[in-house]
Design an enzyme around this catalytic site. Structure first.
Site, mmCIF file in Angstrom:
data_model
loop_
_atom_site.group_PDB
_atom_site.id
_atom_site.type_symbol
_atom_site.label_atom_id
_atom_site.label_comp_id
_atom_site.label_asym_id
_atom_site.label_seq_id
_atom_site.Cartn_x
_atom_site.Cartn_y
_atom_site.Cartn_z
ATOM 1 N N LYS A 90 -0.901 7.795 1.700
ATOM 2 C CA LYS A 90 -0.221 8.685 2.642
ATOM 3 C C LYS A 90 -1.220 9.054 3.727
ATOM 4 C CE LYS A 90 0.686 11.682 -0.729
ATOM 5 N NZ LYS A 90 0.215 10.949 -1.908
ATOM 6 N N LYS B 38 2.892 14.426 10.914
ATOM 7 C CA LYS B 38 2.680 15.334 9.777
ATOM 8 C C LYS B 38 1.259 15.866 9.863
ATOM 9 C CE LYS B 38 1.325 12.053 6.193
ATOM 10 N NZ LYS B 38 1.586 11.632 4.841
ATOM 11 N N PHE C 6 8.953 16.629 -2.282
ATOM 12 C CA PHE C 6 9.580 15.887 -1.191
ATOM 13 C C PHE C 6 11.022 16.317 -0.934
ATOM 14 C CE2 PHE C 6 9.112 12.184 1.562
ATOM 15 C CZ PHE C 6 7.752 12.307 1.804
ATOM 16 N N GLU D 226 0.836 -1.197 0.000
ATOM 17 C CA GLU D 226 0.000 0.000 0.000
ATOM 18 C C GLU D 226 0.876 1.253 0.000
ATOM 19 O OE1 GLU D 226 -3.292 0.395 -0.498
ATOM 20 O OE2 GLU D 226 -2.547 2.443 -0.591
ATOM 21 N N LYS E 231 10.674 2.695 10.471
ATOM 22 C CA LYS E 231 10.718 1.223 10.606
ATOM 23 C C LYS E 231 11.063 0.538 9.276
ATOM 24 C CE LYS E 231 5.914 -0.287 9.871
ATOM 25 N NZ LYS E 231 6.112 -0.969 8.621
ATOM 26 N N CYS F 242 5.911 4.655 9.209
ATOM 27 C CA CYS F 242 6.487 3.863 8.105
ATOM 28 C C CYS F 242 7.976 4.083 7.858
ATOM 29 C CB CYS F 242 5.705 4.137 6.834
ATOM 30 S SG CYS F 242 4.026 3.488 6.920
ATOM 31 N N ARG G 238 3.080 8.271 15.897
ATOM 32 C CA ARG G 238 4.147 7.275 15.951
ATOM 33 C C ARG G 238 5.444 7.874 15.391
ATOM 34 N NH1 ARG G 238 0.960 2.156 13.429
ATOM 35 N NH2 ARG G 238 -0.146 3.806 12.332
HETATM 36 P P1 NAD Z 1 -2.249 0.118 12.600
HETATM 37 O O1 NAD Z 1 -1.391 -0.162 13.767
HETATM 38 O O2 NAD Z 1 -2.942 1.425 12.461
HETATM 39 O O3 NAD Z 1 -3.368 -1.025 12.493
HETATM 40 C C1 NAD Z 1 -3.117 -2.389 12.611
HETATM 41 C C2 NAD Z 1 -4.409 -3.072 13.074
HETATM 42 O O4 NAD Z 1 -4.240 -4.498 13.049
HETATM 43 C C3 NAD Z 1 -4.795 -2.718 14.520
HETATM 44 O O5 NAD Z 1 -6.124 -2.253 14.559
HETATM 45 C C4 NAD Z 1 -4.645 -4.054 15.268
HETATM 46 O O6 NAD Z 1 -5.568 -4.203 16.334
HETATM 47 C C5 NAD Z 1 -4.917 -5.050 14.157
HETATM 48 N N1 NAD Z 1 -4.419 -6.403 14.417
HETATM 49 C C6 NAD Z 1 -3.211 -6.783 14.928
HETATM 50 N N2 NAD Z 1 -3.147 -8.140 14.994
HETATM 51 C C7 NAD Z 1 -4.318 -8.608 14.512
HETATM 52 C C8 NAD Z 1 -4.854 -9.916 14.328
HETATM 53 N N3 NAD Z 1 -4.152 -11.021 14.638
HETATM 54 N N4 NAD Z 1 -6.100 -10.048 13.809
HETATM 55 C C9 NAD Z 1 -6.826 -8.945 13.492
HETATM 56 N N5 NAD Z 1 -6.368 -7.675 13.642
HETATM 57 C C10 NAD Z 1 -5.129 -7.511 14.146
HETATM 58 O O7 NAD Z 1 -1.330 -0.155 11.330
HETATM 59 P P2 NAD Z 1 -1.346 0.606 9.918
HETATM 60 O O8 NAD Z 1 -0.737 1.936 10.056
HETATM 61 O O9 NAD Z 1 -2.687 0.451 9.314
HETATM 62 O O10 NAD Z 1 -0.303 -0.296 9.107
HETATM 63 C C11 NAD Z 1 -0.604 -1.620 8.713
HETATM 64 C C12 NAD Z 1 0.479 -2.088 7.754
HETATM 65 O O11 NAD Z 1 0.440 -1.298 6.568
HETATM 66 C C13 NAD Z 1 1.897 -1.973 8.286
HETATM 67 O O12 NAD Z 1 2.656 -3.025 7.801
HETATM 68 C C14 NAD Z 1 2.383 -0.660 7.701
HETATM 69 O O13 NAD Z 1 3.779 -0.619 7.560
HETATM 70 C C15 NAD Z 1 1.709 -0.674 6.346
HETATM 71 N N6 NAD Z 1 1.480 0.657 5.777
HETATM 72 C C16 NAD Z 1 1.076 1.698 6.565
HETATM 73 C C17 NAD Z 1 0.842 2.946 6.003
HETATM 74 C C18 NAD Z 1 0.435 4.109 6.861
HETATM 75 O O14 NAD Z 1 0.514 5.253 6.384
HETATM 76 N N7 NAD Z 1 -0.006 3.915 8.088
HETATM 77 C C19 NAD Z 1 0.999 3.133 4.622
HETATM 78 C C20 NAD Z 1 1.378 2.041 3.839
HETATM 79 C C21 NAD Z 1 1.608 0.806 4.426
#
Ligand code: NAD
Length: 438
Positions: A157, A327, A255, A154, A269, A266, A334
């Site tokens: 942003k 941002k 950027f 994904e 990590k 992101c 985070r």
């Molecule tokens: P987040 O922490 O906001 O959400 C993760 C969710 O997963 C939480 O609600 C948690 O309760 C749930 N969860 C954890 N274990 C679970 C399980 N076993 N069963 C069901 N639900 C479970 O995370 P996020 O920011 O949405 O990021 C998710 C992934 O996407 C990460 O790998 C991140 O690197 C990637 N990502 C994030 C972004 C961003 O901008 N936040 C953009 C691109 C990719």
């Protein structure tokens, strides 16, 4: 078409809601019961522009469901998206425990063909790990069920996640067979009607693409930060230099904004995880390692400017901080540079009063009563010895300088994002500090 999404965070919730918007029946599952009960009422647990309205609409239309039961969400689904968190381990590698535990749940639960799509950012090889776990679970219960794997990183942003998902700059899909590619192409068809590109590739290339993209973006930030630091030493203005290089089409001007170091859920990590992946293969990522090192340095630049201004004595200095999220347009704190800075200010005895349009609730969970959370930007700087603008929310862009003069004890502005005109600020009688500004 019906799909399931596991994880209702920034990525899972936006993905599920946007697919529902195209008419797909989406069942979202999360282990967090509080989140699910709030989502069932149509209340998004996170701040993301445009999400609330779309969430409510799709629940009302009977296309979007929330549950804590993976079996319920999987039933009748053609694809299941894994969108759970992959936070960093101590050694910098990605913690895959959530992803792998979902894999085992899938293996224990599926009764008919399903496409398992990994949307979480995961190191190369994770899809294979997930495939093995599902197979093992199927063998354990003697179930003869077919499934395929796909990688669909994904690129949304935070702050414009809904818009980014609906109008993607590109969609990346990693598959190893036609059936999987066909399901993904059907699902994404509504998003590419306006010529948004979709790239099909093998699974490991798709997994690596996400890390390479974030590492490139982090590199641009660290690069311009480094130029800004040199500007400070030479008396040059990084804004001029930025324009001068950005007009070269090979470089581009996006950027390339100096600031207090990159943060968020992101970049830090993912940069670490990429370095770790390379190390495991016996290769040293020389550029990316330097990017990370430069960012660690950058996180202290603003703090050092503040400390220097006050002759190394921050004890009882009242600092008004504008912006807490990593941002604008998000409540996500985070790895926020603002939180990092506040902790440093507090450790030196400063008194911090902070304001953020969306992230104060989240910040309070971390900072508790060590900081005063103000009701507005001007409340935050009442009696302050300095204003530090860390996150460039629109409402901080044109401050009423007269009002600031009246309310502040000392007239000092630290502009962590270079959004103010130094000449204008100085004309109003303030001492101005930016990042690499004359
Ligand atoms: P987040 O922490 O906001 O959400 C993760 C969710 O997963 C939480 O609600 C948690 O309760 C749930 N969860 C954890 N274990 C679970 C399980 N076993 N069963 C069901 N639900 C479970 O995370 P996020 O920011 O949405 O990021 C998710 C992934 O996407 C990460 O790998 C991140 O690197 C990637 N990502 C994030 C972004 C961003 O901008 N936040 C953009 C691109 C990719």
């Amino acid at each position: 078409m019906k799909i399931a999404i596991v994880g209702t965070g920034y990525v899972g919730l936006v993905t599920g809601t946007c697919f529902a918007e195209t008419g797909v029946i989406v069942s979202c599952v999360d282990i967090d019961k509080k989140k699910i009960s709030s989502l069932r009422k149509g209340i998004a647990i996170l701040y993301e522009p445009g999400l609330d309205v779309m969430l409510k609409r799709n629940i009302e239309k009977g296309r979007l469901f929330f549950t804590t039961d993976i079996q319920e969400s999987i039933s009748g689904a053609e694809a299941i998206f894994i969108a759970v968190g992959t936070p960093p381990n101590e050694d910098g590698s990605a913690d895959l425990s959530h992803v792998l535990s979902v894999a085992s749940e899938i293996g224990k639960t599926i009764n008919s063909y399903i496409l398992v799509v990994i949307k979480s950012t995961v190191p190369v090889g994770t899809s294979e790990k997930v495939r093995k776990i599902i197979k093992t679970e199927l063998i354990k219960r003697g179930a003869d069920v077919q499934f395929d794997m796909a990688s669909n990183p994904e690129f949304l942003k935070e702050g414009s996640a809904v818009e980014d998902f609906l109008k993607p700059e590109r969609i990346v899909i990693g598959t190893d067979n036609e059936r999987a590619a066909e399901i993904m192409s059907r699902l994404y068809k509504p998003f590419i009607l306006n010529n948004h590109p979709i790239y099909y590739m093998d699974i490991i290339s798709a997994e690596l693409t996400k890390y390479a993209a974030n590492a490139m973006l982090a590199t641009r930030i660290s690069f311009i930060n480094e130029i800004a630091n040199l500007c400070d030493l030479l008396g040059a203005d990084v804004n001029q230099v930025r324009k001068g290089i950005g007009s070269d089409s090979r470089i581009g001007n996006k950027f390339l904004y100096p600031g207090p170091g990159y943060g968020g859920s992101c970049f830090p990590k993912d940069v670490k995880a990429l370095i770790r992946t390379a190390t495991e293969k016996g290769y040293e990522m020389k550029v990316i390692s330097a990017v990370e090192k430069a960012n660690e340095y950058q996180k202290n630049v603003l703090f050092n400017k503040i400390k220097n201004h006050f002759n190394n004595d921050l004890n009882n200095k009242k600092i008004g901080v504008w912006g807490l999220s990593f941002k604008p347009h998000t409540d996500d704190i985070r790895e926020s540079s603002s939180i990092y800075l506040i902790k440093k200010l507090l450790s030196e005895g400063a008194i911090v009063s902070a304001y953020d349009p969306a992230a104060m609730k989240e910040a309070e969970k971390i900072l508790g009563n060590k900081v005063t959370f103000a009701s507005g930007p001007y409340e935050a700087i009442k009696g302050a010895d300095a204003l530090v603008m860390v996150t460039e929310w629109p409402e901080f862009r044109l401050p009423d300088l007269e009002k600031l003069s009246e309310l502040m004890r000392q007239k000092v502005v630290f502009d962590g994002r270079n959004i103010y005109d130094p000449a204008e600020i100085k004309k109003a009688g303030f001492t101005y500090y930016g990042i690499g500004r004359r």
